[in-house]
Write an enzyme that holds these catalytic residues in place. Structure first.
Site, short mmCIF file in Angstrom:
data_model
loop_
_atom_site.label_atom_id
_atom_site.label_comp_id
_atom_site.label_asym_id
_atom_site.label_seq_id
_atom_site.Cartn_x
_atom_site.Cartn_y
_atom_site.Cartn_z
CG HIS A 88 13.12 18.36 19.80
ND1 HIS A 88 14.37 18.63 20.31
CD2 HIS A 88 12.91 17.04 20.02
CE1 HIS A 88 14.88 17.52 20.82
NE2 HIS A 88 14.01 16.55 20.67
CG HIS B 225 11.88 12.82 13.13
ND1 HIS B 225 10.78 12.90 13.93
CD2 HIS B 225 12.95 12.83 13.96
CE1 HIS B 225 11.17 12.97 15.19
NE2 HIS B 225 12.47 12.91 15.24
CE1 TYR C 20 16.58 13.81 22.37
CE2 TYR C 20 18.05 15.66 22.69
CZ TYR C 20 17.26 14.89 21.87
OH TYR C 20 17.17 15.22 20.54
CD GLU D 116 13.28 12.58 21.30
OE1 GLU D 116 13.31 11.91 20.25
OE2 GLU D 116 13.26 13.82 21.31
CG HIS E 255 12.80 9.32 15.89
ND1 HIS E 255 11.69 9.73 16.60
CD2 HIS E 255 13.84 10.03 16.39
CE1 HIS E 255 12.05 10.66 17.48
NE2 HIS E 255 13.36 10.86 17.37
CG HIS F 46 17.90 10.53 20.27
ND1 HIS F 46 18.30 11.75 19.79
CD2 HIS F 46 16.63 10.37 19.82
CE1 HIS F 46 17.32 12.30 19.09
NE2 HIS F 46 16.30 11.50 19.08
FE LIG Z 1 14.39 12.34 18.51
#
Ligand SMILES: [Fe+2]
Ligand code: FES
Lengths: 128, 306
Positions: B245, B198, B254, B264, B153, B213
């Site tokens: 997260h 996501h 990161y 990431e 993503h 990112h």
């Molecule tokens: Fe991410």
């Protein structure tokens, strides 16, 4: 090293004012602070190695612009920097990204920063 | 099975300041496989477990950031339908011819309200993951570095993220999985076209078209720690982590490529189903939403973008 003390200050030559042979002294007159850069080392890396926080640190790759500075005097070379943050005119005026700038002698600089800030920084005061 | 005709983020094209330094980073450190180069000098790479020809394209330019993000859709009929749906919504589209990206079919290109260029495509040549489809082994030997399995993503920054959310939900049939709200204002949004937590995310930002990112999938938390070791071993610019997260529950680290584009690698989000309701984070808890352990958002998360 054949009897040469690498830590002894040079007594003559262009780096006579620097603390270490071959090191370049980067001074920030506005705050009176200094960073000793090893040969070939960029300013931001030297600053981080010394555990100093004089210039904002971001990507360390010439992309984000937060480490933007202006060189008031002295010789240096740069590696490629994002044109978004350093235009050709900026470059001619001594503006550069500290993570991409390798001093070639002692320098005097001022810290500019990227000048942009996410509105969330103020909308949501950072905790802690 | 995908809930949208959009299957997944299939490729991202990143601008880099030094092509060979970038190739060394994505190939030898992130562990993508270098597939080929085209006549424009662009380099194509993919994660070892991806079936299609490429998922990352690197292009040398005078400023880093993201050129475009491509989503694969289920077939050419769906592509044509989504194209007319986009047009009906008021979105101008442009067809990029087949072969403009090597081994990729026609792409329908448009701009998100935040100025990011997104494209849809239905066809990309099959390369396979090297394991075969009959009695396959579980993983590929000889993969370098962090051994990223696949591109997963992107997080993008811009002003009108409400417009992005509307377009992705109403036209492309993405689901909103999580959002961060400050009163009525949505300051961050996470959207899925699949069962993932996501497939794309947005943070509200003063400048349009910014790239935060590109993320790559790892298998385990142990592999995230190993990625951190590789970052230290090779003196790669570390941003933050390894950590968790709150949003998406991802275990993550990161770091930056040599041009300052953030990467990431992560593992372990949850399964999204279309009958779920979105998760809501309030701005006063944004610290734990983004970095669950520190419970503090750092300035760089908000301000360091390309
Ligand atoms: Fe991410
Ligand atoms: S730290 Fe990002 S440009 Fe220097």
């Amino acid at each position: 090293m054949h009897g040469v003390d690498a830590n002894a200050p040079p007594t003559k030559g262009p780096d006579a004012g620097s603390r270490f042979r071959g090191f370049h002294e980067v001074s920030i007159p506005d705050t009176g602070q200094r960073i000793a850069c090893a040969p070939g080392e960029n300013i931001l890396r030297a600053m981080e190695r010394l555990n100093l926080r004089l210039i904002p640190v971001g990507c360390r790759g010439g992309g984000c612009g937060v480490c933007r500075i202006r060189v008031r005097c002295g010789k240096y070379v740069t590696r490629r920097m994002s044109r978004i943050h350093v235009s050709a005119a900026d470059e001619a005026a001594g503006i550069a990204l500290a993570c991409c700038l390798m001093p070639q002698g002692d320098l005097e600089i001022e810290v500019l920063g990227s000048g942009t800030s996410n509105p969330m920084s103020t909308v949501n005061p950072l905790q802690g | 099975m995908a809930q949208s005709a959009v299957i997944r983020p299939g490729h991202v094209c990143l601008r880099v300041l030094d092509l060979e330094a970038a190739v060394r980073h994505y190939r030898d450190r992130v562990g993508l496989l270098e597939i080929e180069r085209d006549s424009e000098g662009r380099v194509y790479l993919k994660g070892w477990d991806e079936q299609d020809w490429f998922s990352v394209v690197l292009r040398e330019a005078d400023h880093p950031g993201m050129d475009f993000l491509g989503f694969k859709v289920l077939g050419t009929d769906a592509l044509a339908r989504l194209e007319s749906d986009l047009n009906a919504w008021g979105c101008v589209t442009e067809r990029m011819p087949a072969g403009e990206l090597r081994h990729c079919g026609e792409r329908v290109r448009f701009q998100l309200p935040t100025g990011h260029v997104v494209e849809l495509y239905a066809q990309k040549d099959f390369m396979g993951n090297g394991l075969g489809r009959v009695n396959p082994d579980p993983w590929l030997e000889g993969v370098k570095g962090m051994q990223a399995q696949r591109f997963d993503h992107c997080l993008l920054y811009g002003r009108d993220i409400d417009g992005n959310i509307a377009l992705l939900r109403d036209v492309l049939k993405f689901d909103l999985t999580e959002k961060v709200v400050d009163g009525e204002l949505v300051v961050a949004a996470f959207l899925s076209c699949s069962n993932k937590a996501h497939d794309i995310a947005f943070v509200r930002h003063a400048e349009d078209g910014k790239f935060h990112h590109a993320s790559f999938l790892l298998g385990t938390w142990e592999e995230v720690l190993r990625a951190a070791d590789i970052i230290a071993m090779h003196d790669i610019s570390l941003d933050l982590g390894p950590t968790r997260h709150g949003i998406t529950r991802g275990r993550t680290i990161y770091f930056f490529d040599p041009s300052g584009n953030r990467n990431e690698v992560f593992c372990g989000d949850y399964t999204w189903y279309p009958d779920h309701e979105p998760i809501i984070w309030t701005a006063d808890q944004i610290g734990r939403a983004i970095f669950y352990h520190d419970r503090r958002l750092n300035e760089n998360f908000l301000n360091v973008v390309t």
